[in-house]
Design a protein around this motif. Structure first.
Motif, PDB file in Angstrom:
ATOM      1  N   ARG A  62      44.273  42.803  43.333  1.00 31.85           N
ATOM      2  CA  ARG A  62      44.810  43.016  41.995  1.00 31.85           C
ATOM      3  C   ARG A  62      45.386  44.408  41.847  1.00 31.85           C
ATOM      4  N   GLU A  66      49.194  45.073  40.931  1.00 33.11           N
ATOM      5  CA  GLU A  66      49.475  45.793  39.693  1.00 33.11           C
ATOM      6  C   GLU A  66      50.353  47.014  39.964  1.00 33.11           C
ATOM      7  N   SER A  70      53.833  47.037  37.947  1.00 32.47           N
ATOM      8  CA  SER A  70      53.956  47.948  36.820  1.00 32.47           C
ATOM      9  C   SER A  70      54.761  49.192  37.203  1.00 32.47           C
ATOM     10  N   ARG A 124      50.279  37.911  34.560  1.00 29.02           N
ATOM     11  CA  ARG A 124      51.023  39.171  34.727  1.00 29.02           C
ATOM     12  C   ARG A 124      52.487  38.889  35.043  1.00 29.02           C
TER      13      ARG A 124
END
Lengths: 188, 188
Positions: A62, A66, A70, A124
């Motif tokens: 994760r 991420e 991001s 996400r």
DNA sequence: GTCTATACGCGGATAGAC
DNA sequence: GTCTATCCGCGTATAGAC
């Protein structure tokens, strides 16, 4: 690295390579260099060790995703970056792999991190795709949830195709295919 | 059904559920109702039995796919029909599953049917997609090979997502997602 | 914390009787 | 063809010494 950490890391490797059924305490001990007593001192048994290993793996996966998702750039660029990031394709996905293990999916303890990781990833990506649709990067009619599921599935299935072929190329082809479909931004 | 056939069918079930490492001769005997001697009379051992089971499974999977893909209708309709055909989603794909087994991919005998099945399926779908592109059903710029890889990967990955979630829904979402992307036929 | 000893059933197979 | 007997090492642990 502590003995405990070496046990967990070794278990991660073995789970990745051989799955839960295929991983024995004996193999963990031998590869990690820890003795029998040592292993059972730190963990109650194979199940506890696997739990620790899976949770650690899920957290790292994760975090890595991420970081990509991001980052800087448009939604499309970030998704492309995620899909094209370097992967050890022939080893497969350490989380996706566990999905094939009946004992893992049957166990609340062992299955939860896997379930949560994929749920999180789909959400996400769906948010990012929705962002791209709103910004005109993707076609207006796109369903973010369904498209996100297709994107994650392409990655997971890409590993399957590559392992079936004994060659990483089909993984790259599948990624090219989904990106090719995503990038045609013309409205419906 | 002969004892031999029952042994093969039982082995198919067990390989599907538990993979090669997770399947023991003992379990095959118990579930099939065949005795120890009987099993070793018909097959040299676990490997031979698995070979027969995998080959039979591969042949059936190809026949089922071919029936869908060579049916009536446009290329798009046949692909949609293939993707939407009924599946026992939570059980996963009996061929894709084997891809996770190190002993299967390491073995020429056991791995070949799996490799050939996916190679055939990707080619078959690529031809159909090329047909759809030629007929104006799909976008002109589509790469048939890459798109076919993405389609097959979506199916295989859809199984992974469904098993991870403990729910068949994500499989359907992934299929919806790839079909949604495929169907926007506007040129690039 | 780590080691050695011990346990018991399963995995995978062979032998030989019927 | 099928059955029972037997083999040997591994899987998964527990016990207790150091």
């Amino acid at each position: 690295m502590s003995t405990r950490d070496r046990l967990v890391e070794t278990t991660r490797e073995l789970l990745w390579e051989r799955g839960y059924v295929g991983t024995s305490p004996r193999a963990i001990q031998q590869r990690s260099g820890a003795g029998q007593g040592s292993m059972y001192h730190h963990f109650a048994g194979k199940g506890e060790l696997a739990r620790a290993a899976i949770e650690r793996g899920a957290a790292e996966l994760r975090a890595a995703a991420e970081a990509q998702l991001s980052g800087a750039g448009t939604a499309s660029e970030r998704i492309t970056g995620y899909l094209r990031r370097e992967r050890d394709v022939l080893r497969g996905c350490p989380m996706g792999r566990l999905t094939q293990d009946p004992e893992v999916v049957a166990s609340a303890e062992l299955g939860a991190p896997v379930r949560e990781t994929f749920a999180w990833l789909r959400e996400r990506l769906a948010a990012l795709i929705a962002e791209g649709v709103a910004g005109g990067e993707f076609a207006a009619g796109l369903d973010p949830d369904a498209t996100a599921a297709a994107v994650v599935a392409t990655v997971q299935g890409g590993y399957v195709l590559a392992r079936a072929a004994g060659d990483p190329a089909p993984f790259g082809q599948a990624i090219d295919g989904i990106l090719g479909l995503l990038e045609r931004k013309d409205a419906r």
